[in-house]
Each structure stands twice: as structure tokens, then as C-alpha cells.
Write an enzyme that holds these catalytic residues in place. Structure first.
Site, mmCIF file in Angstrom:
data_model
loop_
_atom_site.group_PDB
_atom_site.id
_atom_site.type_symbol
_atom_site.label_atom_id
_atom_site.label_comp_id
_atom_site.label_asym_id
_atom_site.label_seq_id
_atom_site.Cartn_x
_atom_site.Cartn_y
_atom_site.Cartn_z
ATOM 1 N N GLN A 1 -6.094 -3.882 14.054
ATOM 2 C CA GLN A 1 -6.162 -5.198 14.727
ATOM 3 C C GLN A 1 -5.362 -6.292 14.022
ATOM 4 O O GLN A 1 -5.407 -7.441 14.453
ATOM 5 C CB GLN A 1 -7.600 -5.754 14.886
ATOM 6 N N THR A 2 -4.684 -6.003 12.921
ATOM 7 C CA THR A 2 -4.012 -7.085 12.192
ATOM 8 C C THR A 2 -2.614 -6.640 11.765
ATOM 9 O O THR A 2 -2.446 -5.518 11.311
ATOM 10 C CB THR A 2 -4.851 -7.472 10.957
ATOM 11 N N CYS B 1 17.007 3.254 18.122
ATOM 12 C CA CYS B 1 15.895 4.157 17.787
ATOM 13 C C CYS B 1 16.412 5.522 17.329
ATOM 14 O O CYS B 1 17.278 6.111 17.983
ATOM 15 C CB CYS B 1 14.989 4.333 19.002
ATOM 16 N N CYS C 1 9.825 0.807 18.437
ATOM 17 C CA CYS C 1 9.204 1.184 19.708
ATOM 18 C C CYS C 1 8.046 0.218 19.970
ATOM 19 O O CYS C 1 6.899 0.592 20.141
ATOM 20 C CB CYS C 1 8.740 2.636 19.647
ATOM 21 N N GLU D 1 -5.559 0.724 5.645
ATOM 22 C CA GLU D 1 -5.613 1.143 7.047
ATOM 23 C C GLU D 1 -6.715 0.409 7.810
ATOM 24 O O GLU D 1 -6.552 0.096 8.979
ATOM 25 C CB GLU D 1 -5.796 2.659 7.152
ATOM 26 N N TYR E 1 -8.891 8.035 13.366
ATOM 27 C CA TYR E 1 -7.614 7.462 12.930
ATOM 28 C C TYR E 1 -7.589 7.279 11.407
ATOM 29 O O TYR E 1 -6.675 7.748 10.720
ATOM 30 C CB TYR E 1 -7.333 6.110 13.628
ATOM 31 N N TRP F 1 0.831 -1.218 0.000
ATOM 32 C CA TRP F 1 0.000 0.000 0.000
ATOM 33 C C TRP F 1 0.865 1.267 0.000
ATOM 34 O O TRP F 1 0.360 2.366 -0.193
ATOM 35 C CB TRP F 1 -0.964 0.019 1.187
ATOM 36 N N ARG F 2 2.162 1.109 0.220
ATOM 37 C CA ARG F 2 3.034 2.294 0.183
ATOM 38 C C ARG F 2 3.400 2.653 -1.253
ATOM 39 O O ARG F 2 3.828 3.781 -1.509
ATOM 40 C CB ARG F 2 4.289 2.038 1.017
ATOM 41 N N ASP G 1 -2.892 5.706 16.376
ATOM 42 C CA ASP G 1 -3.492 4.442 16.815
ATOM 43 C C ASP G 1 -2.758 3.966 18.064
ATOM 44 O O ASP G 1 -1.995 4.722 18.676
ATOM 45 C CB ASP G 1 -3.428 3.406 15.676
ATOM 46 N N GLU H 1 3.685 8.678 8.916
ATOM 47 C CA GLU H 1 3.865 7.242 8.693
ATOM 48 C C GLU H 1 5.112 6.726 9.407
ATOM 49 O O GLU H 1 5.171 5.564 9.809
ATOM 50 C CB GLU H 1 3.894 6.899 7.195
HETATM 51 N N1 ADE Z 1 -0.213 0.011 10.516
HETATM 52 C C1 ADE Z 1 -1.161 0.944 10.389
HETATM 53 N N2 ADE Z 1 -0.928 1.719 9.329
HETATM 54 C C2 ADE Z 1 0.196 1.270 8.759
HETATM 55 C C3 ADE Z 1 0.938 1.640 7.625
HETATM 56 N N3 ADE Z 1 0.534 2.638 6.872
HETATM 57 N N4 ADE Z 1 2.044 0.949 7.362
HETATM 58 C C4 ADE Z 1 2.424 -0.062 8.142
HETATM 59 N N5 ADE Z 1 1.780 -0.474 9.207
HETATM 60 C C5 ADE Z 1 0.662 0.181 9.521
#
Ligand code: ADE
Length: 334
Positions: free
Chosen positions: A33-34, A192, A183, A28, A111, A15-16, A129, A173
């Protein structure tokens, strides 16, 4: 600094690449939750099945639920479907770009709205989140309970303040990435990028402070596989109930494990059936919302299927095409 770290260390996640508002929205919601590694194949399949808002809006709810099968919290999938229909009806199929309009769409909360504004529209917004809360509670050494509204507001303001003026979506992000990779609940402060300025680093493992979680309610269920001439009895969860739209085998709630005679009596009383016992499967545990259910599968055979209100007889070969709740799906595969 945080932005540079992100550009150099970010995970390569589907998705990036090409973060359109639609792809950001779907990813998102899946990521709530996953974990990302679990989401990747679901996201890629989803984009093949429903490449845009209009396709999603016009798909059947069953197809949408099926594509979600295994991700859990199915109200997320129902909301995506409904949300897509609202976007078609109210915004001509284009995801809107203002906070107010986004908040009016089913299933979108602060969110997700901020994530869409930030990653999808490159606006100044900070999605916060649980992971980002952990990062910021440590960075600002917040010793208050992060579940309180006032503390949440303070954290949201802190997140906004950290966004860089030129590329706020990168910082936003980066905070998520930091929470997912460094973290973490067991933090790796030594690597970090924020460790010089982190006020909470000595106490990182003790933060954030949260309400003590409620214990899961334990359930024991006798799950009935009842077959008759190649068909098996199943029930589709009713809309609005916990397992809405997902299939399950019939089951009985037990306080303690029942002997087989008691299960046969219950089948007679509940369904008017007198099937023959043909076996018992290994138990399966299934955790959902605030329950932990231990499922005890029992296998029965009947000469002929009889109609039972609220239930369906489905060809055994077709069962795997239906969306099942995760515990019952494991029983199906046994
Ligand atoms: N968890 C929630 N949003 C995210 C994102 N954009 N990339 C990676 N992990 C995520």
C-alpha cells in the site's frame, strides 16, 4: 534477459543491501500500500529503532505505532509487533525458512511469505502483488478478471514459470521492479525488456481487468480542539476499531456542515461542557479504508479541564509525541 535488465536497472533501495529475512519482512510489509520512495526513511528509522526480531518483540506497542505514524493501515504495525513476539516464542527469535512455518505467523500472507522465501532465503518462490499481477496479466494477455481466485492461481503459476532455475530470486524481484518502473498503470512498453514476447503489449493500457472498485463513502466531521489551561482533550482509538491505538480529537459525524450553535449544543449534550468558541480552522480531507472524511476543525477554550470517560487531557506541548491518525495530525499542525 529479465534478470540482466534487473541487475543493470534496479533502483538502489536500502532493503536490497543485505536482504536478511528480517529486513525483507519489514520492508515488504511497509511496501504493501505504500510507494518505495515514501517507505525509505521509515525503513531506515525502523532498522535503527528495532534492528532485529528480539528488539521489536520487546518494544512497547506504542513505540512501534509511533515509528509507523504516517504509513497508514496500522494493523500492519500491530501485526509486525505480534509476529515478532511469535517468532521469539515459537522459533527462538529466528525467522523460519519454510512456507508452512512462515504462514503460521501473524500478518504473513502468501505474498509476504513468498517474498521472504525468495529474497531472504533465496528459495524458489514468486511473490505476486498487484503490480506483478499487472505485469503478468499483460505479458500473458489475460483477459479474465484478475480478482477471481482461479485467475489468481493462473497468474501465480505464470510467475513461477518465469523464474530462472539458477537465480529465481532475481526474476522475482525483477517482476516487482518492472511493475513499479515500466509496466506501470500507464505503461512504457517502448523501453520494456519484455516487449518482444509480451502478448498483451497492444492492449497493455486496458489490462488487467478488475472488479469495478466501490466508491468511497463520504463523511463530514466536526473535529473539536478543546483546550483548558494548556491541555487539550483527546481520545485514543479502541483496540479492534478502525483507528485502534491512534489518538484523535473528539469529533461529531455530520450529514452537512453544522452551524456553530449546533456544535455547541452537541458538546453540551455529549460531554457536559460549555466551552467558549475561539476559532475555526481550514478543512482537511482524510482518506482511510473505504472512507473519505472531510474534517472541519473548531477551536474551543474551557476554564478548567473536567474528567470525561474515555478521553484524556494532554499537555499541548506533548501532543506531537503521540501517534495521531493522519487527518487529526494535520489538524494538530495547523
Ligand atoms: N514493492 C514491493 N516489494 C518491493 C521490493 N522488494 N522492491 C521495490 N519495490 C517493492
Amino acid at each position: 534477459m529479465l534478470n540482466d535488465w534487473f541487475q543493470n536497472h534496479k533502483r538502489d533501495l536500502p532493503w536490497r543491501a543485505d536482504p536478511t529475512p528480517y529486513r525483507v519482512w519489514i520492508s515488504e510489509v511497509m511496501l504493501q500500500q505504500t510507494r518505495a520512495t515514501v517507505v525509505i526513511p521509515y525503513f531506515e528509522k525502523w532498522m535503527r529503532l528495532f534492528p532485529d526480531v528480539a528488539t521489536l518483540a520487546h518494544a512497547s506497542l506504542d513505540a512501534v505505532i509511533k515509528a509507523w505514524e504516517g504509513l497508514g493501515y496500522y494493523s500492519r504495525a500491530r501485526n509486525l509487533h505480534k509476529g515478532a513476539q511469535q517468532i521469539v516464542e515459537r522459533f527462538g527469535g529466528e525467522i523460519p525458512s519454510t512456507r508452512e512455518e512462515l504462514m503460521s505467523i501473524q500478518g504473513l500472507g502468501p505474498y509476504t511469505v513468498n517474498a521472504i522465501l525468495s529474497f531472504g532465503f533465496r528459495k524458489r518462490a514468486a511473490p505476486v502483488d498487484g503490480n506483478v499481477t499487472r505485469v503478468l496479466a499483460r505479458f500473458f494477455a489475460i483477459e479474465d478478471n484478475v480478482c477471481k481466485q482461479a485467475v489468481k492461481r493462473k497468474i501465480a503459476q505464470g510467475a513461477e514459470a518465469l523464474l530462472t532455475p539458477d537465480e529465481p530470486w532475481v526474476t522475482a524481484e525483477a517482476l516487482i521492479e518492472l511493475g513499479a518502473t515500466i509496466c506501470t498503470p500507464r505503461p512504457r512498453c517502448e523501453i520494456c525488456p519484455l516487449n518482444k514476447n509480451c502478448l498483451g503489449k497492444e492492449r497493455a493500457h486496458l489490462l488487467p481487468i478488475k472488479n469495478i472498485e466501490k466508491e468511497l463513502t463520504q463523511l463530514k466531521r466536526a473535529v473539536l480542539w478543546i483546550e483548558a489551561v494548556g491541555k487539550v482533550l483527546v481520545k485514543k482509538g479502541e483496540p479492534g476499531k478502525i483507528m485502534a491505538d491512534l489518538y484523535e480529537f473528539p469529533y461529531f459525524e455530520m450529514e452537512e456542515l453544522w452551524p456553530i450553535q449546533k456544535i455547541k449544543k452537541a458538546i453540551l449534550a455529549e460531554f457536559g461542557l460549555k466551552p467558549q468558541v475561539i476559532g475555526q480552522g481550514p478543512q482537511v480531507t482524510h482518506t482511510f479504508t473505504r472512507y473519505k472524511a472531510t474534517l472541519f476543525p473548531f477551536k474551543f477554550r474551557l476554564k478548567t479541564p473536567q474528567e470525561i470517560v474515555g478521553y484524556e487531557w494532554v499537555e499541548q506541548n506533548n501532543l506531537s509525541k503521540l501517534p495521531f491518525s493522519s487527518g487529526h495530525r494535520r489538524i494538530l499542525h495547523l
